[in-house]
Design a protein around this motif. Sequence first.
Motif, mmCIF file in Angstrom:
data_model
loop_
_atom_site.group_PDB
_atom_site.id
_atom_site.type_symbol
_atom_site.label_atom_id
_atom_site.label_comp_id
_atom_site.label_asym_id
_atom_site.label_seq_id
_atom_site.Cartn_x
_atom_site.Cartn_y
_atom_site.Cartn_z
ATOM 1 N N ARG A 10 0.829 -1.197 0.000
ATOM 2 C CA ARG A 10 0.000 0.000 0.000
ATOM 3 C C ARG A 10 0.871 1.258 0.000
ATOM 4 N NH1 ARG A 10 -3.926 -1.439 5.095
ATOM 5 N NH2 ARG A 10 -5.309 -2.971 4.087
ATOM 6 N N PRO A 11 0.303 2.410 -0.312
ATOM 7 C CA PRO A 11 1.028 3.673 -0.106
ATOM 8 C C PRO A 11 1.474 3.789 1.344
ATOM 9 C CG PRO A 11 -0.944 4.048 -1.412
ATOM 10 C CD PRO A 11 -1.015 2.619 -0.938
ATOM 11 N N ILE A 12 2.567 4.483 1.554
ATOM 12 C CA ILE A 12 3.201 4.509 2.870
ATOM 13 C C ILE A 12 2.272 4.980 3.982
ATOM 14 C CG2 ILE A 12 4.158 6.833 2.496
ATOM 15 C CD1 ILE A 12 6.623 5.921 4.104
ATOM 16 N N ASP A 13 1.329 5.871 3.694
ATOM 17 C CA ASP A 13 0.492 6.408 4.762
ATOM 18 C C ASP A 13 -0.499 5.388 5.314
ATOM 19 O OD1 ASP A 13 -1.124 6.329 2.534
ATOM 20 O OD2 ASP A 13 -1.747 8.429 2.634
ATOM 21 N N GLU A 225 18.111 17.037 10.542
ATOM 22 C CA GLU A 225 17.594 18.011 9.572
ATOM 23 C C GLU A 225 18.561 18.271 8.419
ATOM 24 O OE1 GLU A 225 18.480 20.413 13.426
ATOM 25 O OE2 GLU A 225 17.911 18.352 12.860
ATOM 26 N N ASP A 226 19.784 17.765 8.520
ATOM 27 C CA ASP A 226 20.759 17.911 7.432
ATOM 28 C C ASP A 226 20.667 16.783 6.415
ATOM 29 O OD1 ASP A 226 21.901 20.232 8.562
ATOM 30 O OD2 ASP A 226 23.145 19.014 9.912
ATOM 31 N N HIS A 227 19.750 15.845 6.630
ATOM 32 C CA HIS A 227 19.638 14.674 5.774
ATOM 33 C C HIS A 227 18.445 14.773 4.829
ATOM 34 C CE1 HIS A 227 22.459 13.138 8.736
ATOM 35 N NE2 HIS A 227 22.699 12.119 7.934
ATOM 36 N N TYR A 228 18.532 14.004 3.737
ATOM 37 C CA TYR A 228 17.433 13.907 2.781
ATOM 38 C C TYR A 228 17.265 12.454 2.366
ATOM 39 C CZ TYR A 228 21.364 14.038 -0.553
ATOM 40 O OH TYR A 228 22.539 13.794 -1.225
ATOM 41 N N HIS A 229 16.083 12.129 1.859
ATOM 42 C CA HIS A 229 15.779 10.763 1.449
ATOM 43 C C HIS A 229 16.251 10.511 0.016
ATOM 44 C CE1 HIS A 229 12.164 10.545 4.464
ATOM 45 N NE2 HIS A 229 13.341 10.655 5.055
ATOM 46 N N ILE A 230 16.665 9.277 -0.230
ATOM 47 C CA ILE A 230 16.995 8.810 -1.574
ATOM 48 C C ILE A 230 16.051 7.647 -1.855
ATOM 49 C CG2 ILE A 230 18.765 7.785 -3.054
ATOM 50 C CD1 ILE A 230 20.859 9.109 -1.194
ATOM 51 N N GLU A 231 15.217 7.780 -2.876
ATOM 52 C CA GLU A 231 14.180 6.786 -3.123
ATOM 53 C C GLU A 231 14.056 6.470 -4.605
ATOM 54 O OE1 GLU A 231 11.048 7.706 0.454
ATOM 55 O OE2 GLU A 231 11.010 9.070 -1.251
ATOM 56 N N LYS A 232 14.337 5.241 -4.957
ATOM 57 C CA LYS A 232 14.147 4.754 -6.319
ATOM 58 C C LYS A 232 13.394 3.439 -6.223
ATOM 59 C CE LYS A 232 14.601 4.762 -10.786
ATOM 60 N NZ LYS A 232 13.904 5.773 -11.625
ATOM 61 N N PRO A 233 12.064 3.484 -6.359
ATOM 62 C CA PRO A 233 11.272 2.259 -6.193
ATOM 63 C C PRO A 233 11.764 1.130 -7.085
ATOM 64 C CG PRO A 233 9.843 4.184 -6.316
ATOM 65 C CD PRO A 233 11.231 4.660 -6.652
ATOM 66 N N GLY A 234 11.846 -0.061 -6.483
ATOM 67 C CA GLY A 234 12.234 -1.241 -7.227
ATOM 68 C C GLY A 234 13.719 -1.436 -7.395
ATOM 69 N N GLN A 235 14.555 -0.523 -6.863
ATOM 70 C CA GLN A 235 15.997 -0.644 -7.081
ATOM 71 C C GLN A 235 16.824 -0.380 -5.823
ATOM 72 O OE1 GLN A 235 17.427 1.611 -10.452
ATOM 73 N NE2 GLN A 235 15.546 1.262 -11.590
ATOM 74 N N PRO A 355 5.046 8.580 7.381
ATOM 75 C CA PRO A 355 5.054 9.042 5.993
ATOM 76 C C PRO A 355 6.134 10.076 5.717
ATOM 77 C CG PRO A 355 2.811 8.922 6.814
ATOM 78 C CD PRO A 355 3.716 8.722 7.994
ATOM 79 N N ALA A 356 6.537 10.813 6.751
ATOM 80 C CA ALA A 356 7.550 11.849 6.560
ATOM 81 C C ALA A 356 8.974 11.319 6.678
ATOM 82 C CB ALA A 356 7.341 12.969 7.588
ATOM 83 N N MET A 357 9.178 10.244 7.462
ATOM 84 C CA MET A 357 10.535 9.841 7.801
ATOM 85 C C MET A 357 10.942 8.448 7.303
ATOM 86 S SD MET A 357 11.560 12.552 9.268
ATOM 87 C CE MET A 357 13.165 11.940 9.741
ATOM 88 N N ASP A 358 9.978 7.594 6.970
ATOM 89 C CA ASP A 358 10.290 6.194 6.694
ATOM 90 C C ASP A 358 10.162 5.799 5.227
ATOM 91 O OD1 ASP A 358 10.967 5.289 9.276
ATOM 92 O OD2 ASP A 358 8.850 5.161 9.835
ATOM 93 N N GLY A 359 10.153 6.770 4.327
ATOM 94 C CA GLY A 359 10.011 6.443 2.913
ATOM 95 C C GLY A 359 11.025 5.437 2.397
ATOM 96 N N PRO A 360 12.316 5.611 2.665
ATOM 97 C CA PRO A 360 13.299 4.647 2.159
ATOM 98 C C PRO A 360 13.086 3.231 2.687
ATOM 99 C CG PRO A 360 14.378 6.706 2.761
ATOM 100 C CD PRO A 360 12.969 6.794 3.265
ATOM 101 N N THR A 361 12.700 3.116 3.961
ATOM 102 C CA THR A 361 12.476 1.792 4.528
ATOM 103 C C THR A 361 11.233 1.145 3.937
ATOM 104 O OG1 THR A 361 13.563 2.430 6.592
ATOM 105 C CG2 THR A 361 12.123 0.511 6.675
ATOM 106 N N HIS A 362 10.188 1.929 3.764
ATOM 107 C CA HIS A 362 8.967 1.389 3.152
ATOM 108 C C HIS A 362 9.244 0.889 1.739
ATOM 109 C CE1 HIS A 362 5.228 1.979 0.694
ATOM 110 N NE2 HIS A 362 4.849 1.081 1.572
#
Length: 382
Positions: A10-13, A225-235, A355-362
């Motif tokens: 499902r979507p992360i939320d 707060e100095d970090h950003y997410h890196i997200e490439k679904p499927g890879q 939804p704000a912090m766990d995108g890469p893990t999801h």
Amino acid sequence: MTTDLSTVIRPIDSANGLPNAHYTDPEVFAEEREGVIFDQWAGLAVAADVPEAGDAKPVELLGVPLLLIRDKGGQVRVFHNICRHRGMILVSEPRKIEGAIRCPYHSWCYSTQGRLVATPHVGGPGMNTHEDIDKSDLGLVEVPSHIWRDVVFVNLNGNAAPFEDVHADLLQRWYEFDSPHHHGGADSRFQLDVKTNWKLAVENYCESYHLPWVHPGLNSYSRLEDHYHIEKPGQYSGQGTYVYRQLKADSGEVFPDFPGLSDKWNEGAEYVAVFPNVLLGAQRDHAFAIILEPRGLDETSEHIHLYYASEKTDDALRARNTAQWKEVFEEDVFVVEGMQKGRHAPGFDGGRFSPAMDGPTHLFHAWVAEKLHDRREKLAAE
């Protein structure tokens, strides 16, 4: 056992994490072995494990005996570490192959390129050939492999698309680091044996959410707060920081930079999990690779290797760098082991994601679920 993965994709939320069985059930572990590890480009070792022509090292991937070897022409190859005659293990410990790879059982011999070159007495005493034994058909079974950033990736089942196609996006993202990566040597490798399922090590590495509490030293200058997410679904997925601080010797000396880097990397760094089991770090002056070796449902060996832009670096500074990273990675051990214990609570539903912090893990959870879903559909259609 078939698990319900519908809530994971499902979507992360509204998604849940993978069910407990994916961390505690032997049947699910066996399913992931085939669909999540063997069907994909999984990390096996590093080319630095066999630095010179003729070097050979036996390795295992979830019980499959493999042989990592640098052939006489300098090419790193991966073979099944068994003789084609009776399935005997060929190489039992790391060593230099001076002539041929000789089976200790009946002395069938193979070249470092995998060709069967000798079959003593196969046709009877003193007869080293037989009309029904075709050497050209009985070479060692080679496993598809690809080396990137010195990591040896293998596709054991041969079902994956070419590595360059699967990871084209990441190769382009880090194209500035295509210059040689030099392994730091014996003091730039270490191993952590952790009592956890390998996936929990990936999940933890992906995100920066835990930094303030688990890595207070690191967080003191590279804050959440100095970090950003890196997200490439499927890879792949991971985190980056805008505040990377170079290690300096007392004299002010630093490691030399990788050549040709853009200004982004002056103070930036990125850390990604290449699905399924390789964790990579890219910084201006050094890099690292972590290969997660699943050794059982709740046992994982983390093989950590540090790399530099130059073959020659200051010994003391290099040792300090290794010690610093080891401290950081050891700080995560209690977390991944604690989560493994937590997966034995029968009421746990896989957990929820911020939804704000766990995108890469999801993304990693969803990737595992999708690979298993595809495998289940394929098996049902056969």
